[in-house]
Design an enzyme around this catalytic site. Structure first.
Site, PDB file in Angstrom:
ATOM      1  N   LYS A 129       0.829  -1.210   0.000  1.00  0.00           N
ATOM      2  CA  LYS A 129       0.000   0.000   0.000  1.00  0.00           C
ATOM      3  C   LYS A 129       0.864   1.260   0.000  1.00  0.00           C
ATOM      4  CE  LYS A 129      -2.153  -1.058   3.860  1.00  0.00           C
ATOM      5  NZ  LYS A 129      -1.473  -2.336   4.204  1.00  0.00           N
TER       6      LYS A 129
ATOM      7  N   ARG B  22     -10.040   0.960   8.174  1.00  0.00           N
ATOM      8  CA  ARG B  22      -9.658  -0.387   8.572  1.00  0.00           C
ATOM      9  C   ARG B  22     -10.745  -1.105   9.343  1.00  0.00           C
ATOM     10  NH1 ARG B  22      -3.761   0.350   8.455  1.00  0.00           N
ATOM     11  NH2 ARG B  22      -2.689  -1.535   9.099  1.00  0.00           N
TER      12      ARG B  22
ATOM     13  N   ARG C 196      11.841  -6.100   5.551  1.00  0.00           N
ATOM     14  CA  ARG C 196      11.824  -4.659   5.810  1.00  0.00           C
ATOM     15  C   ARG C 196      12.262  -4.370   7.240  1.00  0.00           C
ATOM     16  NH1 ARG C 196       6.268  -1.477   5.473  1.00  0.00           N
ATOM     17  NH2 ARG C 196       6.039  -2.467   7.500  1.00  0.00           N
TER      18      ARG C 196
ATOM     19  N   ARG D  12      10.940  -0.135  12.410  1.00  0.00           N
ATOM     20  CA  ARG D  12       9.557  -0.194  12.898  1.00  0.00           C
ATOM     21  C   ARG D  12       9.429  -1.274  13.952  1.00  0.00           C
ATOM     22  NH1 ARG D  12       4.887   0.323   8.328  1.00  0.00           N
ATOM     23  NH2 ARG D  12       3.808  -0.929   9.894  1.00  0.00           N
TER      24      ARG D  12
ATOM     25  N   ARG E 275      -0.621  -8.677  13.262  1.00  0.00           N
ATOM     26  CA  ARG E 275      -1.202  -7.656  12.369  1.00  0.00           C
ATOM     27  C   ARG E 275      -2.036  -8.311  11.285  1.00  0.00           C
ATOM     28  NH1 ARG E 275       4.246  -4.982  10.836  1.00  0.00           N
ATOM     29  NH2 ARG E 275       3.097  -3.957   9.174  1.00  0.00           N
TER      30      ARG E 275
HETATM   31  P1  AP5 Z   1       4.736  -1.545   1.893  1.00  0.00           P
HETATM   32  O1  AP5 Z   1       4.494  -0.755   0.657  1.00  0.00           O
HETATM   33  O2  AP5 Z   1       5.327  -0.859   3.060  1.00  0.00           O
HETATM   34  O3  AP5 Z   1       3.390  -2.318   2.319  1.00  0.00           O
HETATM   35  P2  AP5 Z   1       2.176  -1.797   3.185  1.00  0.00           P
HETATM   36  O4  AP5 Z   1       0.957  -2.497   2.647  1.00  0.00           O
HETATM   37  O5  AP5 Z   1       2.144  -0.329   3.245  1.00  0.00           O
HETATM   38  O6  AP5 Z   1       2.594  -2.464   4.570  1.00  0.00           O
HETATM   39  P3  AP5 Z   1       2.558  -1.845   6.052  1.00  0.00           P
HETATM   40  O7  AP5 Z   1       3.473  -2.652   6.903  1.00  0.00           O
HETATM   41  O8  AP5 Z   1       2.723  -0.394   6.045  1.00  0.00           O
HETATM   42  O9  AP5 Z   1       1.095  -2.243   6.410  1.00  0.00           O
HETATM   43  P4  AP5 Z   1       0.278  -2.048   7.664  1.00  0.00           P
HETATM   44  O10 AP5 Z   1      -1.083  -1.954   7.098  1.00  0.00           O
HETATM   45  O11 AP5 Z   1       0.467  -3.128   8.680  1.00  0.00           O
HETATM   46  O12 AP5 Z   1       0.903  -0.786   8.398  1.00  0.00           O
HETATM   47  P5  AP5 Z   1       0.346   0.630   8.758  1.00  0.00           P
HETATM   48  O13 AP5 Z   1       1.472   1.530   8.793  1.00  0.00           O
HETATM   49  O14 AP5 Z   1      -0.832   0.976   7.925  1.00  0.00           O
HETATM   50  O15 AP5 Z   1       5.629  -2.808   1.482  1.00  0.00           O
HETATM   51  C1  AP5 Z   1       6.130  -3.704   2.461  1.00  0.00           C
HETATM   52  C2  AP5 Z   1       7.508  -4.199   2.039  1.00  0.00           C
HETATM   53  O16 AP5 Z   1       7.391  -4.946   0.826  1.00  0.00           O
HETATM   54  C3  AP5 Z   1       8.505  -3.070   1.743  1.00  0.00           C
HETATM   55  O17 AP5 Z   1       9.774  -3.478   2.161  1.00  0.00           O
HETATM   56  C4  AP5 Z   1       8.459  -2.937   0.207  1.00  0.00           C
HETATM   57  O18 AP5 Z   1       9.652  -2.464  -0.341  1.00  0.00           O
HETATM   58  C5  AP5 Z   1       8.180  -4.379  -0.212  1.00  0.00           C
HETATM   59  N1  AP5 Z   1       7.389  -4.468  -1.459  1.00  0.00           N
HETATM   60  C6  AP5 Z   1       6.344  -3.684  -1.832  1.00  0.00           C
HETATM   61  N2  AP5 Z   1       5.852  -4.066  -3.023  1.00  0.00           N
HETATM   62  C7  AP5 Z   1       6.597  -5.131  -3.404  1.00  0.00           C
HETATM   63  C8  AP5 Z   1       6.571  -5.983  -4.555  1.00  0.00           C
HETATM   64  N3  AP5 Z   1       5.667  -5.808  -5.544  1.00  0.00           N
HETATM   65  N4  AP5 Z   1       7.468  -6.985  -4.624  1.00  0.00           N
HETATM   66  C9  AP5 Z   1       8.393  -7.184  -3.625  1.00  0.00           C
HETATM   67  N5  AP5 Z   1       8.477  -6.408  -2.524  1.00  0.00           N
HETATM   68  C10 AP5 Z   1       7.585  -5.398  -2.407  1.00  0.00           C
HETATM   69  O19 AP5 Z   1      -0.199   0.385  10.246  1.00  0.00           O
HETATM   70  C11 AP5 Z   1       0.659   0.139  11.322  1.00  0.00           C
HETATM   71  C12 AP5 Z   1      -0.124   0.105  12.627  1.00  0.00           C
HETATM   72  O20 AP5 Z   1      -0.714   1.395  12.869  1.00  0.00           O
HETATM   73  C13 AP5 Z   1      -1.306  -0.880  12.665  1.00  0.00           C
HETATM   74  O21 AP5 Z   1      -0.900  -2.167  13.040  1.00  0.00           O
HETATM   75  C14 AP5 Z   1      -2.215  -0.211  13.694  1.00  0.00           C
HETATM   76  O22 AP5 Z   1      -1.761  -0.454  14.996  1.00  0.00           O
HETATM   77  C15 AP5 Z   1      -2.025   1.273  13.399  1.00  0.00           C
HETATM   78  N6  AP5 Z   1      -2.990   1.802  12.406  1.00  0.00           N
HETATM   79  C16 AP5 Z   1      -2.687   2.338  11.189  1.00  0.00           C
HETATM   80  N7  AP5 Z   1      -3.799   2.735  10.562  1.00  0.00           N
HETATM   81  C17 AP5 Z   1      -4.835   2.418  11.379  1.00  0.00           C
HETATM   82  C18 AP5 Z   1      -6.248   2.558  11.281  1.00  0.00           C
HETATM   83  N8  AP5 Z   1      -6.824   3.101  10.187  1.00  0.00           N
HETATM   84  N9  AP5 Z   1      -7.003   2.134  12.316  1.00  0.00           N
HETATM   85  C19 AP5 Z   1      -6.451   1.609  13.423  1.00  0.00           C
HETATM   86  N10 AP5 Z   1      -5.128   1.436  13.591  1.00  0.00           N
HETATM   87  C20 AP5 Z   1      -4.325   1.839  12.573  1.00  0.00           C
HETATM   88 MG    MG Z   2       2.249   1.091   4.810  1.00  0.00          MG
END
Ligand code: AP5
Ligand code: MG
Length: 194
Positions: free
Chosen positions: A14, A89, A128, A134, A145
């Site tokens: 994402k 979410r 990552r 992180r 997660r």
């Molecule tokens: P990346 O692009 O970072 O993937 P992502 O889907 O953004 O993964 P996140 O870890 O950010 O997801 P998340 O939903 O758990 O975290 P968030 O920050 O939203 O890619 C991941 C890796 O893969 C990278 O190394 C990248 O280079 C690699 N990659 C990408 N594409 C690739 C490809 N095609 N091929 C190979 N490699 C690839 O949330 C974190 C925490 O915050 C949550 O757990 C929760 O506690 C809180 N939170 C955030 N938003 C909310 C909400 N709306 N409500 C409640 N709690 C929330």
């Molecule tokens: Mg992300």
């Protein structure tokens, strides 16, 4: 205005694809994960509260996240549109977002859901974790997660599907191929600026 939700499990790409989309289409990126990590690093009361949940791989309470997002949308009245990353979410968040956008005479136009096999998600996030700093990129928290995603976040896909807004996209190909697949859908609404 064109508003997109980029949907998918942790590690589905994402954040990576949001960067590509906002650059190519001149949209604004709203990532609740990034906003929360910023609050944590500044040791704000919101950040201190959120950290307790984030470190355990659990969702931060809806009211905390919704309050944060509503301020963000208000800060940017002239935007061409938004890419929402990691939000909504829960169904409660999705309904709150609909209300916020309706108040601005706009709506969510499209939800693109990135589909990636679970083994790939874990591999990507553990990889990552070696450099990201992180606190939630450890295998134990990553598994939590993903569990939390299946339990609380998949209903959001059903919610948007019931309005005919949901499209699924293969997210396990290269970053470039995945972007092309996403762009095919976005181009039905707006064209790239670059
Ligand atoms: P990346 O692009 O970072 O993937 P992502 O889907 O953004 O993964 P996140 O870890 O950010 O997801 P998340 O939903 O758990 O975290 P968030 O920050 O939203 O890619 C991941 C890796 O893969 C990278 O190394 C990248 O280079 C690699 N990659 C990408 N594409 C690739 C490809 N095609 N091929 C190979 N490699 C690839 O949330 C974190 C925490 O915050 C949550 O757990 C929760 O506690 C809180 N939170 C955030 N938003 C909310 C909400 N709306 N409500 C409640 N709690 C929330
Ligand atoms: Mg992300």
């Amino acid at each position: 205005m064109f508003n997109l939700v980029l949907f998918g499990p942790p590690g589905s790409g994402k954040g990576t694809q949001s960067e590509n989309i906002v650059t190519n289409y001149n949209l604004l990126h709203i990532s609740t994960g990034d906003l929360l990590r910023d609050e944590v690093s500044r040791h704000t009361p919101l950040g201190t509260e959120a950290k307790k949940y984030m470190d355990q791989g659990m969702l931060v309470p809806d009211e905390v996240v919704i309050g944060m997002i509503s301020g963000k949308i208000d800060e940017m009245p002239d935007a061409r549109g938004f890419v929402f990353d990691g939000f909504p979410r829960t169904r409660t968040q999705a309904e709150a977002l609909d209300k916020l956008l309706e108040f601005k005479n706009t709506k969510i136009h499209l939800v693109l859901s990135l589909e990636v096999p679970e083994a790939d998600l874990i591999k990507r996030l553990v990889g990552r974790g070696e450099t990201s700093g992180r606190s939630d990129d450890t295998e134990e928290v990553i598994t939590k997660r993903i569990k939390e995603y299946h339990l609380k976040t998949t209903p959001v896909a059903n919610y948007y599907n019931s309005y005919g807004k949901l499209e699924t996209v293969v997210g396990s190909n290269t970053i470039e191929e995945t972007f092309k697949a996403l762009a095919k859908h976005i181009n039905k609404y707006i064209l790239p600026v670059t």
